[in-house]
Design a protein around this motif. Structure first.
Motif, PDB file in Angstrom:
ATOM      1  N   VAL A  61      24.016  -8.198  23.163  1.00  0.00           N
ATOM      2  CA  VAL A  61      23.219  -9.517  23.964  1.00  0.00           C
ATOM      3  C   VAL A  61      21.962  -9.287  22.967  1.00  0.00           C
ATOM      4  CG1 VAL A  61      21.463  -9.865  26.052  1.00  0.00           C
ATOM      5  CG2 VAL A  61      23.911  -9.169  26.301  1.00  0.00           C
ATOM      6  N   MET A  62      21.178  -8.426  22.476  1.00  0.00           N
ATOM      7  CA  MET A  62      20.068  -8.308  21.691  1.00  0.00           C
ATOM      8  C   MET A  62      20.253  -9.105  20.469  1.00  0.00           C
ATOM      9  SD  MET A  62      18.268  -5.075  20.327  1.00  0.00           S
ATOM     10  CE  MET A  62      19.051  -4.914  18.909  1.00  0.00           C
ATOM     11  N   VAL A  63      21.730  -8.847  19.828  1.00  0.00           N
ATOM     12  CA  VAL A  63      21.848  -9.457  18.493  1.00  0.00           C
ATOM     13  C   VAL A  63      21.895 -11.202  18.727  1.00  0.00           C
ATOM     14  CG1 VAL A  63      23.579  -9.930  16.833  1.00  0.00           C
ATOM     15  CG2 VAL A  63      22.719  -7.652  17.379  1.00  0.00           C
ATOM     16  N   LEU A  64      22.628 -11.437  19.809  1.00  0.00           N
ATOM     17  CA  LEU A  64      22.810 -12.921  19.725  1.00  0.00           C
ATOM     18  C   LEU A  64      21.419 -13.464  20.508  1.00  0.00           C
ATOM     19  CD1 LEU A  64      26.183 -12.816  22.185  1.00  0.00           C
ATOM     20  CD2 LEU A  64      25.998 -13.901  19.825  1.00  0.00           C
ATOM     21  N   THR A  65      20.926 -13.065  21.062  1.00  0.00           N
ATOM     22  CA  THR A  65      19.425 -13.389  21.704  1.00  0.00           C
ATOM     23  C   THR A  65      18.532 -13.588  20.401  1.00  0.00           C
ATOM     24  OG1 THR A  65      19.658 -12.304  23.885  1.00  0.00           O
ATOM     25  CG2 THR A  65      17.445 -13.175  23.162  1.00  0.00           C
ATOM     26  N   GLY A  66      18.590 -12.570  19.374  1.00  0.00           N
ATOM     27  CA  GLY A  66      17.738 -12.591  18.237  1.00  0.00           C
ATOM     28  C   GLY A  66      18.305 -13.652  17.265  1.00  0.00           C
ATOM     29  N   ALA A  67      19.557 -13.995  17.210  1.00  0.00           N
ATOM     30  CA  ALA A  67      20.197 -15.156  16.422  1.00  0.00           C
ATOM     31  C   ALA A  67      19.744 -16.444  16.930  1.00  0.00           C
ATOM     32  CB  ALA A  67      21.646 -14.831  16.410  1.00  0.00           C
ATOM     33  N   TRP A  68      19.917 -16.586  18.352  1.00  0.00           N
ATOM     34  CA  TRP A  68      19.603 -17.883  18.921  1.00  0.00           C
ATOM     35  C   TRP A  68      18.059 -18.115  18.642  1.00  0.00           C
ATOM     36  CZ3 TRP A  68      16.680 -18.944  23.707  1.00  0.00           C
ATOM     37  CH2 TRP A  68      16.713 -20.150  23.984  1.00  0.00           C
ATOM     38  N   VAL A  69      17.282 -17.261  18.922  1.00  0.00           N
ATOM     39  CA  VAL A  69      15.662 -17.424  18.740  1.00  0.00           C
ATOM     40  C   VAL A  69      15.374 -17.697  17.223  1.00  0.00           C
ATOM     41  CG1 VAL A  69      13.407 -16.276  18.833  1.00  0.00           C
ATOM     42  CG2 VAL A  69      14.922 -15.847  20.671  1.00  0.00           C
ATOM     43  N   TYR A  71      17.493 -19.020  15.180  1.00  0.00           N
ATOM     44  CA  TYR A  71      18.040 -20.370  14.862  1.00  0.00           C
ATOM     45  C   TYR A  71      17.035 -21.411  15.319  1.00  0.00           C
ATOM     46  CZ  TYR A  71      20.982 -24.429  14.777  1.00  0.00           C
ATOM     47  OH  TYR A  71      21.685 -25.606  14.729  1.00  0.00           O
ATOM     48  N   SER A  72      16.887 -21.435  16.599  1.00  0.00           N
ATOM     49  CA  SER A  72      15.974 -22.505  17.223  1.00  0.00           C
ATOM     50  C   SER A  72      14.556 -22.709  16.645  1.00  0.00           C
ATOM     51  CB  SER A  72      15.913 -22.134  18.798  1.00  0.00           C
ATOM     52  OG  SER A  72      15.190 -20.860  19.064  1.00  0.00           O
ATOM     53  N   SER A  73      13.972 -21.502  16.149  1.00  0.00           N
ATOM     54  CA  SER A  73      12.599 -21.276  15.512  1.00  0.00           C
ATOM     55  C   SER A  73      12.606 -21.824  14.190  1.00  0.00           C
ATOM     56  CB  SER A  73      12.022 -19.871  15.684  1.00  0.00           C
ATOM     57  OG  SER A  73      12.673 -19.297  14.544  1.00  0.00           O
ATOM     58  N   SER A  74      13.726 -21.826  13.477  1.00  0.00           N
ATOM     59  CA  SER A  74      13.592 -22.234  12.239  1.00  0.00           C
ATOM     60  C   SER A  74      14.062 -23.965  12.295  1.00  0.00           C
ATOM     61  CB  SER A  74      14.809 -21.842  11.515  1.00  0.00           C
ATOM     62  OG  SER A  74      16.048 -22.011  11.712  1.00  0.00           O
ATOM     63  N   ASN A  77      10.614 -25.263  13.094  1.00  0.00           N
ATOM     64  CA  ASN A  77       9.680 -25.261  12.004  1.00  0.00           C
ATOM     65  C   ASN A  77      10.036 -26.647  10.772  1.00  0.00           C
ATOM     66  OD1 ASN A  77       8.460 -23.079  12.793  1.00  0.00           O
ATOM     67  ND2 ASN A  77       9.582 -21.807  11.309  1.00  0.00           N
ATOM     68  N   THR A  78      11.459 -26.945  10.783  1.00  0.00           N
ATOM     69  CA  THR A  78      11.816 -27.877  10.253  1.00  0.00           C
ATOM     70  C   THR A  78      11.203 -29.162  10.561  1.00  0.00           C
ATOM     71  OG1 THR A  78      13.877 -26.716   9.741  1.00  0.00           O
ATOM     72  CG2 THR A  78      13.765 -29.010   8.851  1.00  0.00           C
ATOM     73  N   VAL A  79      11.275 -29.343  11.745  1.00  0.00           N
ATOM     74  CA  VAL A  79      10.757 -30.671  12.446  1.00  0.00           C
ATOM     75  C   VAL A  79       9.359 -30.782  12.194  1.00  0.00           C
ATOM     76  CG1 VAL A  79      10.639 -31.731  14.759  1.00  0.00           C
ATOM     77  CG2 VAL A  79      12.779 -30.499  13.973  1.00  0.00           C
ATOM     78  N   GLU A  80       8.693 -29.650  12.635  1.00  0.00           N
ATOM     79  CA  GLU A  80       7.113 -29.664  12.332  1.00  0.00           C
ATOM     80  C   GLU A  80       6.672 -29.840  10.895  1.00  0.00           C
ATOM     81  OE1 GLU A  80       5.830 -25.978  13.690  1.00  0.00           O
ATOM     82  OE2 GLU A  80       6.206 -26.353  15.901  1.00  0.00           O
TER      83      GLU A  80
END
Lengths: 102, 192
Positions: A61-69, A71-74, A77-80
């Motif tokens: 769960v920790m790994v998947l959550t980390g990966a999702w966070v 991915y979504s933050s990157s 950032n691209t949009v910003e």
């Protein structure tokens, strides 16, 4: 003496040994004592077993959550980073025309 | 108060009355001891096996369906526990080939001369049988004991051990070969 004869002697001797059914004094008490120990709930053991069982799913769960966070933050950032460029490109003609009008 | 049957006692135990297990222990511990002593002549080892058998019986009592007598179910458990014990002992490499002592060799020589079995020296006979059986592999010892000494059929052995019929036959064949090889070594010994 050959093996065959030796085997016959040994088997015959083994058959003549009567199994000893004697029981040590109060042995049943020892068994019942052992049963009581088995029946007692080992809370600490149960807790540690549950923790061990939960360890792998928790890590997943920790790994998947980390990966999702990540991915979504990157993506965000691209949009910003792209926004000022788009804004600049879109607004340049407007700015230029307004400067000319002045 | 009339003596309660095995089925009644088992029902009580399954309902949570642990004390009802004690009459079952008292009733069958002698037979379980006899079985354990066939595979573990050391008294403390036999006691540990018997204790383990009854602990297993208590924890697995829910799986007893009552189709066969409780005694049969318990004895199957006892034989399987003895087999586990033999295997554990083998892993610890407690088995080693050892020569016969003077008393044992003398008894064998006497048997070779006079076929009438001399049971006077029971302890020497017991230790000799144990010495030979202890040098067999666990499966071979189990098969030889059940098939040759206890005179059970292949089908009975299959039911007791949980091995399939062909597996029992294969193990019986291997056990006889192993025994023959072992006795061949003893026959070549200087005492005989």
């Amino acid at each position: 003496m050959n093996e065959q004869k030796l085997q016959q002697i040994i088997i015959k001797a083994a058959r003549q040994i009567t199994p000893d059914e004697s029981v040590p004094y109060a042995f049943e008490k020892r068994i019942m004592q052992g049963l009581r120990k088995v029946s007692e709930v080992d809370v600490l053991g149960l807790w540690s077993r549950m923790l061990w069982r939960a360890a792998f799913p928790s890590v997943m769960v920790m790994v998947l959550t980390g990966a999702w966070v990540q991915y979504s933050s990157s993506e965000q950032n691209t949009v910003e980073m792209d926004m000022p460029d788009i804004e600049y490109a879109v607004l340049v003609p407007v700015d230029l025309s307004s400067e000319e009008n002045w | 108060m009339s003596e309660r049957s095995d089925a009644e006692l088992i029902r009580e135990v399954l309902k949570g009355d642990q004390a009802s297990f004690e009459p079952l222990v008292v009733k069958y511990q002698g037979k379980v001891f006899a079985t354990a002593r066939r595979y573990a002549p050391n008294p403390s080892e036999a006691e540990d096996i018997v204790q383990e058998v009854f602990l297993k019986a208590f924890t697995k009592l829910g799986s007893f369906r009552g189709e066969s007598p409780f005694e049969h179910w318990l004895m199957r458990l006892a034989v399987r526990t003895c087999f586990d014990h033999l295997r554990a002992k083998q892993r610890k490499k407690e088995y080693s080939y050892s020569e016969l002592n003077e008393e044992q060799a003398e008894w064998l020589e006497q048997q070779a001369r006079a076929p009438e079995l001399n049971t006077e020296n029971q302890e020497a006979v017991k230790s000799l049988v144990e010495k030979i059986l202890s040098q067999l592999s666990p499966a071979s010892r189990m098969v030889i004991t059940l098939l040759e000494i206890e005179d059970r059929t292949i089908k009975e052995i299959s039911e007791i051990t949980g091995w399939s019929l062909p597996l029992v036959k294969v193990r019986a064949f291997r056990a006889r070969a192993e025994m023959k090889k072992l006795l061949g070594r003893i026959a070549k010994d200087k005492y005989l």
